[in-house]
Design a protein around this motif. Structure first.
Motif, PDB file in Angstrom:
ATOM      1  N   UNK B   6       0.845  -1.193   0.000  1.00  0.00           N
ATOM      2  CA  UNK B   6       0.000   0.000   0.000  1.00  0.00           C
ATOM      3  C   UNK B   6       0.879   1.242   0.000  1.00  0.00           C
ATOM      4  N   UNK B   7       0.415   2.249  -0.727  1.00  0.00           N
ATOM      5  CA  UNK B   7       1.129   3.513  -0.705  1.00  0.00           C
ATOM      6  C   UNK B   7       0.145   4.674  -0.725  1.00  0.00           C
ATOM      7  N   UNK B   8       0.439   5.728   0.040  1.00  0.00           N
ATOM      8  CA  UNK B   8       1.555   5.773   0.980  1.00  0.00           C
ATOM      9  C   UNK B   8       1.240   4.962   2.239  1.00  0.00           C
ATOM     10  N   UNK B   9       2.201   4.789   3.100  1.00  0.00           N
ATOM     11  CA  UNK B   9       1.942   4.126   4.377  1.00  0.00           C
ATOM     12  C   UNK B   9       1.345   5.108   5.375  1.00  0.00           C
ATOM     13  N   UNK B  10       1.599   6.371   5.138  1.00  0.00           N
ATOM     14  CA  UNK B  10       1.073   7.421   6.000  1.00  0.00           C
ATOM     15  C   UNK B  10       0.797   8.645   5.156  1.00  0.00           C
ATOM     16  N   UNK B  11      -0.320   9.310   5.412  1.00  0.00           N
ATOM     17  CA  UNK B  11      -0.568  10.573   4.745  1.00  0.00           C
ATOM     18  C   UNK B  11      -1.259  11.538   5.688  1.00  0.00           C
ATOM     19  N   UNK B  12      -0.882  12.784   5.538  1.00  0.00           N
ATOM     20  CA  UNK B  12      -1.440  13.854   6.338  1.00  0.00           C
ATOM     21  C   UNK B  12      -2.296  14.714   5.421  1.00  0.00           C
ATOM     22  N   UNK B  13      -3.553  14.902   5.775  1.00  0.00           N
ATOM     23  CA  UNK B  13      -4.467  15.633   4.906  1.00  0.00           C
ATOM     24  C   UNK B  13      -5.417  16.503   5.723  1.00  0.00           C
ATOM     25  N   UNK B  14      -6.076  17.395   5.034  1.00  0.00           N
ATOM     26  CA  UNK B  14      -7.018  18.319   5.679  1.00  0.00           C
ATOM     27  C   UNK B  14      -8.447  17.960   5.324  1.00  0.00           C
ATOM     28  N   UNK B  15      -9.359  18.381   6.171  1.00  0.00           N
ATOM     29  CA  UNK B  15     -10.782  18.182   5.887  1.00  0.00           C
ATOM     30  C   UNK B  15     -11.108  18.841   4.542  1.00  0.00           C
ATOM     31  N   UNK B  16     -11.811  18.089   3.699  1.00  0.00           N
ATOM     32  CA  UNK B  16     -12.167  18.574   2.379  1.00  0.00           C
ATOM     33  C   UNK B  16     -11.226  18.105   1.278  1.00  0.00           C
ATOM     34  N   UNK B  78     -12.470  14.579   2.267  1.00  0.00           N
ATOM     35  CA  UNK B  78     -12.172  13.989   3.572  1.00  0.00           C
ATOM     36  C   UNK B  78     -12.967  14.671   4.681  1.00  0.00           C
ATOM     37  N   UNK B  79     -13.598  13.848   5.499  1.00  0.00           N
ATOM     38  CA  UNK B  79     -14.376  14.341   6.635  1.00  0.00           C
ATOM     39  C   UNK B  79     -13.662  14.005   7.946  1.00  0.00           C
ATOM     40  N   UNK B  80     -13.971  14.718   9.034  1.00  0.00           N
ATOM     41  CA  UNK B  80     -13.273  14.465  10.311  1.00  0.00           C
ATOM     42  C   UNK B  80     -13.337  13.011  10.754  1.00  0.00           C
ATOM     43  N   UNK B 106      -3.951  10.856   8.635  1.00  0.00           N
ATOM     44  CA  UNK B 106      -3.900  11.716   9.818  1.00  0.00           C
ATOM     45  C   UNK B 106      -4.295  13.148   9.466  1.00  0.00           C
ATOM     46  N   UNK B 107      -4.562  13.907  10.479  1.00  0.00           N
ATOM     47  CA  UNK B 107      -4.979  15.301  10.281  1.00  0.00           C
ATOM     48  C   UNK B 107      -3.763  16.193  10.083  1.00  0.00           C
ATOM     49  N   UNK B 108      -3.803  17.017   9.025  1.00  0.00           N
ATOM     50  CA  UNK B 108      -2.704  17.959   8.787  1.00  0.00           C
ATOM     51  C   UNK B 108      -2.869  19.145   9.723  1.00  0.00           C
TER      52      UNK B 108
END
Lengths: 121, 108
Positions: B6-16, B78-80, B106-108
């Motif tokens: 799977x990629x990425x193993x971790x991602x940081x993103x914002x709502x929306x 993306x939603x909370x 995760x949350x940015x």
């Protein structure tokens, strides 16, 4: 309400045995295959074993083959996992999961909350 | 044995944000792929099966695509409540129904 409730986990010494149970309710148990999936602390999901609706097809992960035995009692709406010769690497949260279909090759649409197995001397 | 990455193993993103997670199989698995969401301390939840079929009750912002060896899970906005770890699973190679290693959102 569709529900799966696992039980039987606990602390066990290496080399000993444990039997997990999963009680199903809210659906026709003998219409579906069932599976066990485990998750070591802080780790990902690992499929352990699966059994078809009539116990005619059974599969095991290589890591547990020869030590674990899956079974089901359709009259009691229950799934079991007999775990023998337990090792430290078997320590995990064990989930019972319902398959979408009667044979093994279906996604897992209902999960229990898990029962923790700790292997330590 | 079929391996999943799977990629990425971790991602940081914002709502929306629009989020895409990729799952690759070491050999062809047709459309025998499922996606699950797991929140801390909770059991996994089925989101997508047969690579692109949305499980009943799952919001339509989730979608899946792909076949053969490459698959994607997309969250359109993306939603909370979507911050979680996502796993793919192959259901083609009986009796070894391998899971991917997971992608933590995760949350940015």
């Amino acid at each position: 309400e569709v529900q799966l409730v696992e039980s039987g986990g606990g602390l066990v010494q290496p080399g000993r045995s444990l039997r997990l149970s999963c009680a199903a309710s809210g659906f026709t148990f003998d219409d579906y295959a069932m599976h066990w999936v485990r998750q070591a602390p802080g780790k990902g999901l690992e499929w352990v074993s699966g059994i078809s609706w009539n116990s005619g097809s059974i599969g095991y992960a290589d890591s547990v083959k020869g030590r674990f035995t899956i079974s089901r009692d359709n009259a009691k709406n229950s799934l079991y996992l007999q775990m023998n010769s337990l090792r430290a690497e078997d320590m995990a949260l064990y989930y019972c999961a319902k398959c979408q279909v009667f044979e093994l090759k279906g996604a897992f649409d209902i999960w229990g909350q898990g029962t923790m197995v700790t292997v330590s001397s | 044995d079929i391996q999943l990455t799977q990629s990425p193993s971790f991602l940081s993103a914002s709502v929306g944000d629009r989020v895409t997670i990729t799952c690759r199989a070491s050999q062809g698995i047709s459309s025998y792929l499922a996606w699950y969401q797991q929140k801390p301390g909770k059991a996994p939840k089925l989101l997508i099966y047969a690579a692109s079929t949305l499980q009943s009750g799952v919001p339509s912002r989730f979608s899946g695509s792909g076949s053969g060896t490459e698959f994607t899970l997309t969250i359109s906005s993306l939603q909370p409540e979507d911050f979680a770890t996502y796993y793919c699973q192959q259901l083609n190679s009986y009796p070894l129904f391998t899971f991917g290693p997971g992608t933590k959102v995760d949350i940015k």
